[in-house]
Design a protein around this motif. Structure first.
Motif, PDB file in Angstrom:
ATOM      1  N   CYS A   1     -46.990 -62.820 -46.852  1.00  0.00           N
ATOM      2  CA  CYS A   1     -46.189 -63.324 -45.732  1.00  0.00           C
ATOM      3  C   CYS A   1     -46.415 -64.817 -45.536  1.00  0.00           C
ATOM      4  CB  CYS A   1     -46.538 -62.567 -44.447  1.00  0.00           C
ATOM      5  SG  CYS A   1     -45.921 -60.876 -44.359  1.00  0.00           S
TER       6      CYS A   1
ATOM      7  N   ALA B   1     -40.254 -62.764 -47.330  1.00  0.00           N
ATOM      8  CA  ALA B   1     -38.926 -63.147 -46.839  1.00  0.00           C
ATOM      9  C   ALA B   1     -37.880 -63.151 -47.945  1.00  0.00           C
ATOM     10  CB  ALA B   1     -38.985 -64.509 -46.167  1.00  0.00           C
ATOM     11  N   THR B   2     -38.313 -63.274 -49.198  1.00  0.00           N
ATOM     12  CA  THR B   2     -37.361 -63.363 -50.313  1.00  0.00           C
ATOM     13  C   THR B   2     -36.853 -61.996 -50.770  1.00  0.00           C
ATOM     14  OG1 THR B   2     -39.097 -63.281 -52.002  1.00  0.00           O
ATOM     15  CG2 THR B   2     -38.510 -65.453 -51.116  1.00  0.00           C
ATOM     16  N   ILE B   3     -37.507 -60.915 -50.302  1.00  0.00           N
ATOM     17  CA  ILE B   3     -37.101 -59.567 -50.728  1.00  0.00           C
ATOM     18  C   ILE B   3     -35.832 -59.156 -49.999  1.00  0.00           C
ATOM     19  CG2 ILE B   3     -37.812 -57.152 -50.936  1.00  0.00           C
ATOM     20  CD1 ILE B   3     -40.688 -58.067 -50.748  1.00  0.00           C
ATOM     21  N   LYS B   4     -34.922 -58.557 -50.706  1.00  0.00           N
ATOM     22  CA  LYS B   4     -33.679 -58.085 -50.105  1.00  0.00           C
ATOM     23  C   LYS B   4     -33.982 -57.093 -48.983  1.00  0.00           C
ATOM     24  CE  LYS B   4     -29.262 -55.871 -51.216  1.00  0.00           C
ATOM     25  NZ  LYS B   4     -28.437 -55.222 -52.262  1.00  0.00           N
TER      26      LYS B   4
ATOM     27  N   GLY C   1     -44.586 -66.841 -47.924  1.00  0.00           N
ATOM     28  CA  GLY C   1     -43.134 -66.728 -47.842  1.00  0.00           C
ATOM     29  C   GLY C   1     -42.508 -65.789 -48.838  1.00  0.00           C
ATOM     30  N   ARG C   2     -43.314 -64.998 -49.560  1.00  0.00           N
ATOM     31  CA  ARG C   2     -42.762 -64.121 -50.595  1.00  0.00           C
ATOM     32  C   ARG C   2     -42.049 -62.903 -50.012  1.00  0.00           C
ATOM     33  NH1 ARG C   2     -46.951 -61.966 -53.720  1.00  0.00           N
ATOM     34  NH2 ARG C   2     -48.598 -62.866 -52.430  1.00  0.00           N
TER      35      ARG C   2
ATOM     36  N   GLU D   1     -42.318 -53.797 -55.395  1.00  0.00           N
ATOM     37  CA  GLU D   1     -41.745 -55.075 -55.830  1.00  0.00           C
ATOM     38  C   GLU D   1     -42.752 -56.223 -55.826  1.00  0.00           C
ATOM     39  OE1 GLU D   1     -37.998 -56.281 -54.364  1.00  0.00           O
ATOM     40  OE2 GLU D   1     -37.140 -54.252 -54.366  1.00  0.00           O
TER      41      GLU D   1
ATOM     42  N   GLN E   1     -40.466 -60.995 -41.835  1.00  0.00           N
ATOM     43  CA  GLN E   1     -41.746 -61.530 -42.304  1.00  0.00           C
ATOM     44  C   GLN E   1     -42.592 -62.000 -41.123  1.00  0.00           C
ATOM     45  OE1 GLN E   1     -42.377 -64.113 -46.021  1.00  0.00           O
ATOM     46  NE2 GLN E   1     -42.254 -65.633 -44.394  1.00  0.00           N
TER      47      GLN E   1
ATOM     48  N   GLY F   1     -36.198 -60.825 -45.116  1.00  0.00           N
ATOM     49  CA  GLY F   1     -35.848 -62.070 -44.444  1.00  0.00           C
ATOM     50  C   GLY F   1     -37.003 -62.635 -43.644  1.00  0.00           C
ATOM     51  N   LYS F   2     -36.817 -63.850 -43.152  1.00  0.00           N
ATOM     52  CA  LYS F   2     -37.898 -64.545 -42.447  1.00  0.00           C
ATOM     53  C   LYS F   2     -38.256 -63.870 -41.130  1.00  0.00           C
ATOM     54  CE  LYS F   2     -39.510 -69.116 -41.020  1.00  0.00           C
ATOM     55  NZ  LYS F   2     -40.133 -68.603 -39.787  1.00  0.00           N
TER      56      LYS F   2
END
Length: 568
Positions: free
Chosen positions: A122, A128-131, A125-126, A109, A138, A134-135
């Protein structure tokens, strides 16, 4: 091919098949075979297919793969999978807590094919956006990456000793004297430089000899006329071979085997230990300490000024040695995830000259390690009774268990089952991500349990792989003192936990320490050598070493403790 090499290749094949989303049934076949064979004592490399398929978890297809590995040293299917997998994706397998499915998601992805790209993703912040990430996930990945970076270029104590031994064997025939020095000599638990001293009066000829030694890979930029620097093929750690004149080798062996803070200690004459070492006409180590007006310190303790504070209360000959050990108390057998039976482990202990063997197989919660439920506990204890009946008075198997400390700090058996053991090693194995408050509270409750005899690997760390969970060491040690709980020095070179820096405080509080190998194989019992090394580094005396108690004293101690529990 050894069993472990075969198992490693099968396990890697299974993980890469899962990564590439291949047939789930075949993937499970490889993973199951690797899991089951990891405990096998059969000589896999020399078994025909019709014998291999009789082993747990091995089907006909995998059996043929094992034969291919044993006969050729490789597996075609694995080679094909490796060719499809970027090296950086393989590096992600080193990140603790990051499973194969998540690695595959990051690769497909986000197109991440290296640890550097993963760190950048990381930080931006990319991830954290993956299903499914999360943060929180990450942040854990970032922390794990930072830890891996800090450990880069290091090896554990056992690997460093192996390297030093290989180099010593290779170099000794070519030179009059070769000595292991530096971090390896003072038994550092993590080593970034394997250093040896070579005595020579002809450095040019010596350097030519070194350059002709096979498997030594020179770093010409870092090397100099008196120092060969580079690597030993197959090991990712620095090697330093220093050329020293015959009249200077003892002096340099002392100086290079001590850390800088130790050498800066000022003696009674006003000069530092380092200054005295450079000027002393007698270059023996004992003479250097005497001339400085300082007590002699063994090589293991030459880290900082702590050793000199310790020496105001103790003598070097009080330190524990291998010969002081009378038994071993944290070991596993085929009843859980060990590779040898209780009888085989006990027999080897007798060969080593030990007078007692404590079995502490995994408890019921550790289903992944074939942990024992109450019924199997009773069956194992019956086997131990039968074995003990044949030993006479000079040797005994003690009935122990490594009971999991649950999330709330309770142990995973009822009181009746706990009371059936001679002793209990209480350890944390699951839910390792905790705040210092939660981790400390969890351990404190386990320590307060009247059936807890030994606190196992207190921080759960894996050296160079996983940081331990944070704990308030003083609070834990104080609680062990209050409840008469022994603290383990887990002697596995993967753990060496409790850290040596807390040994002296434990002894000051009256807490004994047990050098426990956590052995899963016969050879694992020898890991107590590493435990002795870090015990000595921390100033552990034989008097405060739990498994230095004689058989009679250990039996009395454990019986009295059980009587004390019974009265409560």
């Amino acid at each position: 091919m050894t069993n472990s090499e075969i198992v490693d290749l099968l396990e890697l094949t299974g993980r890469l098949m899962e990564l590439h989303e291949q047939d789930a049934f075949r993937t499970r076949a490889f993973s199951s075979a690797a899991f089951n064979l990891d405990k096998s004592t059969a000589d896999l490399a020399n078994l025909p297919v019709d014998e291999l398929i009789k082993l747990p978890g091995v089907g006909k297809s995998v059996a043929y793969k094992i034969r291919e590995i044993a006969d050729t040293g490789r597996l075609t299917e694995l080679d094909e999978l490796l060719a499809q997998t970027p090296a950086g994706v393989l590096d992600m397998f080193r990140i603790k807590g990051l499973g194969v499915k998540k690695i595959g998601t990051l690769w497909r992805e986000l197109g991440i094919v290296s640890l550097g790209e993963l760190q950048q993703a990381c930080e931006e912040g990319r991830v954290a956006t993956i299903k499914g990430f999360g943060k929180a996930t990450q942040d854990k990945i970032l922390a794990a990456l930072e830890f891996l970076q800090e450990q880069k270029g290091k090896v554990r104590m056992d690997k460093a000793a192996q390297m030093a031994g290989l180099l010593l064997d290779e170099l000794t025939p070519h030179f009059d004297r070769v000595e292991v020095s530096g971090q390896v000599r003072r038994k550092a638990q993590e080593v970034d430089t394997v250093q040896l001293l070579i005595q020579t009066s002809d450095p040019i000829s010596a350097m030519l000899t070194l350059n002709g030694v096979p498997n030594l890979l020179p770093n010409e930029v870092e090397s100099s006329p008196f120092a060969w620097r580079g690597q030993l093929d197959g090991f990712d750690v620095r090697v330093e071979l220093l050329l020293v004149a015959p009249d200077q080798i003892d002096r340099q062996l002392f100086i290079l085997s001590a850390a800088e803070p130790h050498l800066q200690q000022v003696g009674s004459g006003g000069a530092s230990l380092l200054q005295v070492a450079y000027t002393s006409p007698d270059t023996s180590e004992v003479a250097i300490y005497e001339r400085a007006g300082l007590p002699y310190i063994v090589p293991e303790m030459r880290e900082d000024e702590f050793a000199f504070r310790w020496a105001t209360r103790h003598r070097a000959d009080e330190l524990v040695t291998w010969d002081d050990l009378r038994g071993t108390l944290h070991n596993h057998s085929t009843w859980s995830d060990g590779k040898q039976s209780v009888a085989e482990m006990a027999a080897y202990c007798r060969e080593l000259g030990l007078t007692y063997f404590g079995i502490a197989d995994h408890s019921v919660t550790a289903s992944y390690a074939n942990g024992l439920d109450a019924e199997r506990v009773r069956a194992q204890q019956a086997e131990i009774d039968a074995l003990n009946a044949g030993f006479g008075t000079g040797f005994r198997i003690f009935k122990g268990i490594e009971s999991d400390i649950l999330g709330d700090g309770s142990l995973d058996y009822d009181d009746e089952t706990l009371a059936s053991f001679d002793y209990v090693v209480a350890s944390v194995h699951q839910t390792l991500t905790m705040s210092i408050e939660k981790a400390t509270t969890r351990l404190l409750r386990a320590i307060e349990n009247p059936y807890t005899t030994i606190l196992g690997h207190p921080t759960g760390r894996l050296l160079l792989a996983r940081e331990g969970y944070p704990i308030d060491h003083r609070a834990i040690i104080d609680a062990c003192a209050a409840h008469q709980v022994v603290i383990e020095i887990n002697a596995s070179p993967y753990r060496l936990d409790i850290d040596w820096r807390w040994i002296d405080y434990a002894m000051e509080q009256g807490v004994m320490l047990s050098i426990n190998p956590d052995a899963h194989t016969l050879s694992g019992l020898l890991d107590m050598h590493y435990g002795v090394a870090v015990g000595r580094k921390g100033g552990l005396t034989r008097q405060m070493t739990f498994n230095a108690l004689s058989l009679d004293d250990m039996q009395t101690y454990l019986q009295n403790r059980k009587l004390g529990i019974g009265k409560k």
